[in-house]
Design a protein around this motif. Sequence first.
Motif, short mmCIF file in Angstrom:
data_model
loop_
_atom_site.label_atom_id
_atom_site.label_comp_id
_atom_site.label_asym_id
_atom_site.label_seq_id
_atom_site.Cartn_x
_atom_site.Cartn_y
_atom_site.Cartn_z
N CYS A 188 -1.70 6.36 -5.00
CA CYS A 188 -2.34 5.39 -4.10
C CYS A 188 -1.79 5.60 -2.68
CB CYS A 188 -2.05 3.98 -4.58
SG CYS A 188 -2.75 2.72 -3.49
N HIS A 200 -1.49 3.52 -0.46
CA HIS A 200 -0.74 2.36 0.00
C HIS A 200 0.75 2.51 -0.30
CE1 HIS A 200 0.52 -2.05 -0.62
NE2 HIS A 200 0.59 -1.77 0.67
N ARG A 201 1.13 2.44 -1.58
CA ARG A 201 2.56 2.54 -1.91
C ARG A 201 2.82 3.51 -3.06
NH1 ARG A 201 2.87 0.83 2.41
NH2 ARG A 201 4.03 -0.98 3.21
N HIS A 202 1.88 4.46 -3.23
CA HIS A 202 2.11 5.65 -4.08
C HIS A 202 2.15 5.39 -5.58
CE1 HIS A 202 3.02 6.91 -0.12
NE2 HIS A 202 4.18 6.28 -0.08
N LEU A 203 1.66 4.26 -6.04
CA LEU A 203 1.56 4.10 -7.49
C LEU A 203 0.52 5.10 -8.01
CD1 LEU A 203 2.73 2.16 -9.73
CD2 LEU A 203 0.43 1.18 -9.78
N CYS A 212 -6.54 0.16 -7.76
CA CYS A 212 -5.11 0.40 -7.97
C CYS A 212 -4.49 -0.78 -8.71
CB CYS A 212 -4.42 0.64 -6.63
SG CYS A 212 -2.64 0.96 -6.82
N TYR A 229 -1.51 -1.89 -8.53
CA TYR A 229 -0.41 -2.62 -7.88
C TYR A 229 -0.91 -3.76 -6.98
CZ TYR A 229 4.53 -2.73 -6.35
OH TYR A 229 5.82 -3.05 -6.11
N HIS A 230 -1.69 -3.43 -5.92
CA HIS A 230 -2.15 -4.47 -5.01
C HIS A 230 -3.67 -4.54 -4.92
CE1 HIS A 230 1.79 -2.84 -3.66
NE2 HIS A 230 2.12 -4.12 -3.76
N GLY A 231 -4.33 -3.81 -5.86
CA GLY A 231 -5.77 -4.00 -6.02
C GLY A 231 -6.67 -3.31 -5.02
N LEU A 232 -6.16 -2.36 -4.21
CA LEU A 232 -7.07 -1.62 -3.35
C LEU A 232 -8.07 -0.87 -4.23
CD1 LEU A 232 -4.79 -2.24 -1.30
CD2 LEU A 232 -5.19 0.03 -0.30
S1 FES Z 1 0.21 0.79 -4.29
FE1 FES Z 1 -1.90 0.84 -4.65
S2 FES Z 1 -2.61 -1.01 -3.83
FE2 FES Z 1 -0.51 -1.00 -3.34
#
Ligand code: FES
Length: 347
Positions: free
Chosen positions: A47, A49-52, A66, A68-71
């Motif tokens: 991702c 955003h924060r690489h999940l 995603c 983690y934070h739903g993007l």
């Molecule tokens: S790591 Fe994917 S939405 Fe934050």
Amino acid sequence: MFLRNFWYVAAAEDEIGRTPFGRMILGEPIVLFRTENGHPVAFEDRCPHRHLPLSMGKLVGDTLQCHYHGLRFAADGRCVRIPGQDHIPKAAKAKTYPVAERYHWIWIWMGDPALADPAAIPDFHWLDDPEWGAKSSYLHVDANWQLIVDNLLDLTHLAFVHETTIGNAAIAEHAQVKVERAPNNVVVTRWVIDQDPPPTYKKVGGFTGNVDRWQIIDFAPPAFLRLDVGATPTGTGAPQGKRIGGISMRNLNAITPETETTTHYFRGQAHSFDVKNAATTNKIFEQVRTAFLEDVAVFTAQQRVLNLIPDPPQVDIAAAAGAIAARRIIDRLAEAERNATQVAAAE
Ligand code: FES
Ligand SMILES: [Fe+2]
């Protein structure tokens, strides 16, 4: 060392569906899925955003959300939703890879997307041609991809590794071998004339007397090996192109590096006799599978040694001519890709 500007098999068609599927290819984490209308899609499995890993997420319609934070990311990689926020930054984009579906496999282009041409996908039509019976499967292997290429280009090993299945001493001792080299292709042709058939050929082909046996190995980079193999009762004219009676098969190998020491191995076996009989297809596949696992034991053991002693000196023998020619092609193409990357970086 990997070649990037090539198509690779990423997955079998039934591995990819409406659940995100993560797989490392050439050292890059990839996530694959299908849109609602069935088209395969590949993203970098990270991702922005924060690489999940996005493979931990889920599909919402044609978007991948995603975990983690739903993007949410559309099939072209663009972020189309950020929960609680209207503005979507330009950098919120998943890296995408060109993909294609052919021969029951999902193919991925790992290099410059501008160079991806589906016409360059190597021919594996035997896997879905009604004139052939065929079955394919996937195996994860703990060995460098080039060890597998070497294995398939030097079939003298059949006499030793496969003496209870597809090999016998005649393969190493009584073969006429020819190696043909082209800029991006090696063909090794091996004929064993008027010799006892190996155990598997007796089981599958029902031979009672001696045979004329052929193995025509076609290598195309990075790691596609298509083997035309078979045998006819001896003296019926197979070396002159008259394949009368006997059996004719294709052993099909698409080898995709996962890391420097692990590999995704897609293999298939096709046959042009008793084509519509699933029992025959399964019998051949199982016989060849036994031999295949004998090979896996060999190259995973080689890799264990190479993990202890990286890049040791080695001795070349005449039987390795095809494998050496293939390594030269791979080295030349790798050098060309390195030079092109340096030129691009300097510009
Ligand atoms: S790591 Fe994917 S939405 Fe934050
Ligand atoms: Fe083998």
